[in-house]
Design an enzyme around this catalytic site. Structure first.
Site, PDB file in Angstrom:
ATOM      1  N   GLY A  34      16.470  47.760 -32.945  1.00 54.99           N
ATOM      2  CA  GLY A  34      15.793  46.457 -32.971  1.00 54.99           C
ATOM      3  C   GLY A  34      15.898  45.790 -31.607  1.00 54.99           C
ATOM      4  CG  HIS A  35      19.708  44.390 -30.179  1.00 59.10           C
ATOM      5  ND1 HIS A  35      20.626  44.958 -31.025  1.00 59.10           N
ATOM      6  CD2 HIS A  35      19.850  43.051 -30.306  1.00 59.10           C
ATOM      7  CE1 HIS A  35      21.308  44.008 -31.636  1.00 59.10           C
ATOM      8  NE2 HIS A  35      20.850  42.835 -31.236  1.00 59.10           N
TER       9      HIS A  35
ATOM     10  CG  MET B 280      25.372  37.333 -30.502  1.00 62.77           C
ATOM     11  SD  MET B 280      26.336  36.238 -31.539  1.00 62.77           S
ATOM     12  CE  MET B 280      26.108  37.001 -33.130  1.00 62.77           C
TER      13      MET B 280
ATOM     14  NE  ARG C 176      26.939  38.767 -39.532  1.00 70.70           N
ATOM     15  CZ  ARG C 176      26.428  37.862 -38.690  1.00 70.70           C
ATOM     16  NH1 ARG C 176      25.133  37.842 -38.451  1.00 70.70           N
ATOM     17  NH2 ARG C 176      27.201  36.988 -38.072  1.00 70.70           N
TER      18      ARG C 176
ATOM     19  CD  GLU D   3       7.539  38.379 -35.488  1.00 69.08           C
ATOM     20  OE1 GLU D   3       7.370  39.336 -36.288  1.00 69.08           O
ATOM     21  OE2 GLU D   3       6.617  37.802 -34.886  1.00 69.08           O
ATOM     22  CE  LYS D   4      17.642  41.352 -40.340  1.00 73.61           C
ATOM     23  NZ  LYS D   4      18.809  40.627 -39.970  1.00 73.61           N
ATOM     24  CG  ASP D   5      18.262  36.733 -36.406  1.00 71.68           C
ATOM     25  OD1 ASP D   5      18.832  36.726 -37.508  1.00 71.68           O
ATOM     26  OD2 ASP D   5      18.554  37.523 -35.495  1.00 71.68           O
TER      27      ASP D   5
ATOM     28  CG  LEU E   5      22.801  46.187 -27.323  1.00 72.15           C
ATOM     29  CD1 LEU E   5      22.316  46.537 -25.919  1.00 72.15           C
ATOM     30  CD2 LEU E   5      22.271  44.817 -27.738  1.00 72.15           C
TER      31      LEU E   5
HETATM   32  O1  PAF Z   1      20.250  36.420 -32.319  1.00 75.12           O
HETATM   33  C1  PAF Z   1      21.344  36.541 -31.740  1.00 75.12           C
HETATM   34  O2  PAF Z   1      21.881  37.644 -31.548  1.00 75.12           O
HETATM   35  C2  PAF Z   1      22.069  35.284 -31.263  1.00 75.12           C
HETATM   36  O3  PAF Z   1      21.916  34.238 -32.163  1.00 75.12           O
HETATM   37  C3  PAF Z   1      21.646  34.853 -29.844  1.00 75.12           C
HETATM   38  C4  PAF Z   1      20.195  34.457 -29.786  1.00 75.12           C
HETATM   39  C5  PAF Z   1      21.922  35.996 -28.877  1.00 75.12           C
HETATM   40  C6  PAF Z   1      22.485  33.643 -29.417  1.00 75.12           C
HETATM   41  O4  PAF Z   1      23.848  33.936 -29.376  1.00 75.12           O
END
Ligand code: PAF
Length: 284
Positions: free
Chosen positions: A35-36, A29, A193, A154-156, A32
């Site tokens: 982590g990304h 989303m 966040r 793995e954070k989410d 960045l």
């Molecule tokens: O983890 C995220 O940033 C979002 O949930 C994702 C996987 C890009 C879906 O919008």
């Protein structure tokens, strides 16, 4: 290279597939951070071509959440991606993804609904409908990009487990590659966040990783009773923390654990000054 339309992206993908190239997708989303970048690096290493999607997906935000104020930093994101060797940044508008009028209610849009058993707990409990929105958009991205590999942090962890289940149940021809949590030196897990936290809040935010590291240390010493392990958390919490959950669950199907084992993930969510933070740790 940045692409905003599905049609233009499809042309590119078609060209790559004709040349038998493997395609990696990193769905994001935006906003960045490192982590990304660790996901992006993995994709660039593993795949011939890498697409990073940057899309603040409105249907995964619940009423009252931070959709409007979610950080949007497309120019900086694009620069980071091009420096990291990404081939395409796909940044569609909500209209491009969901059509004229952005009618987003599930009376007007075909949704992918993951099983209730996976979504009625942890983040799904307070974010009703969130994982329907995630699965729907990720499924759309899979159909648009047709990646061989897709990279998720793995954070989410609940999201990762749910997406793996979706891919398995719907026979989607993509391999999901889980990527480890990236932490600041302090232990704080990186998150878009974190930008909402003041310096003071950031100090309180260390409780999340401290609680998890301490639980893992206790588990490694031989304590497996979840009640006893949970009690070790309270000394890290004060009036600045509003604990949403601290739960021990199975790494594959999110079943609750009373006795911790090597297939257990410890999940935590708490709010600091109204900023909701999550973290987790595998006990293995
Ligand atoms: O983890 C995220 O940033 C979002 O949930 C994702 C996987 C890009 C879906 O919008």
């Amino acid at each position: 290279m940045i692409i905003h339309t599905i049609e233009e992206l499809r042309e590119k993908i078609k060209e790559w597939k004709k040349q038998n190239m493997t395609v990696g997708l990193v769905p994001t989303m935006g906003a960045l951070h490192n982590g990304h970048l660790s996901l992006i690096k993995k994709s660039v290493e593993k795949c011939d071509k890498t697409v990073v999607s940057v899309f603040v997906n409105p249907i995964q935000f619940c009423p009252g959440e931070d959709l409007e104020k979610y950080p949007r930093t497309l120019e900086a994101d694009e620069k980071l991606c091009s420096d990291a060797g990404v081939d395409i940044v796909f940044a569609p508008s909500p209209k491009e993804m969901y059509g004229e009028g952005h009618i987003l209610s599930n009376d007007f849009l075909t949704y992918v609904i993951p099983p209730f058993f996976y979504t009625n707990k942890l983040c799904g409990k307070s974010r009703v409908g969130h994982f329907d929105g995630v699965c729907t958009v990720v499924n759309k991205l899979f159909n648009i990009v047709q990646p061989d590999f897709a990279f998720f942090g793995e954070k989410d962890r609940q999201q990762l487990i749910i997406l793996k289940k979706m891919v398995k149940d719907l026979n989607i021809p993509v391999e999901i590659i889980p990527c480890p949590i990236v932490r600041e030196e302090s232990g704080l897990a990186l998150s878009s966040r974190n930008k909402y936290l003041s310096d003071e809040d950031k100090k309180y935010a260390l409780a999340l990783s401290q609680i998890l590291f301490n639980i893992k240390a206790c588990y490694n010493k031989g304590i497996t009773d979840v009640k006893a392990l949970t009690e070790t958390a309270y000394s890290y919490l004060n009036e600045h923390h509003s604990l949403e959950y601290l739960e021990f669950r199975d790494a594959d199907d999110l079943e609750e654990k009373k006795i911790a084992d090597d297939n257990t993930i410890v999940f935590i969510a708490l709010k600091i000054s109204d900023v909701r933070l999550i973290d987790n740790i595998a006990l293995k």
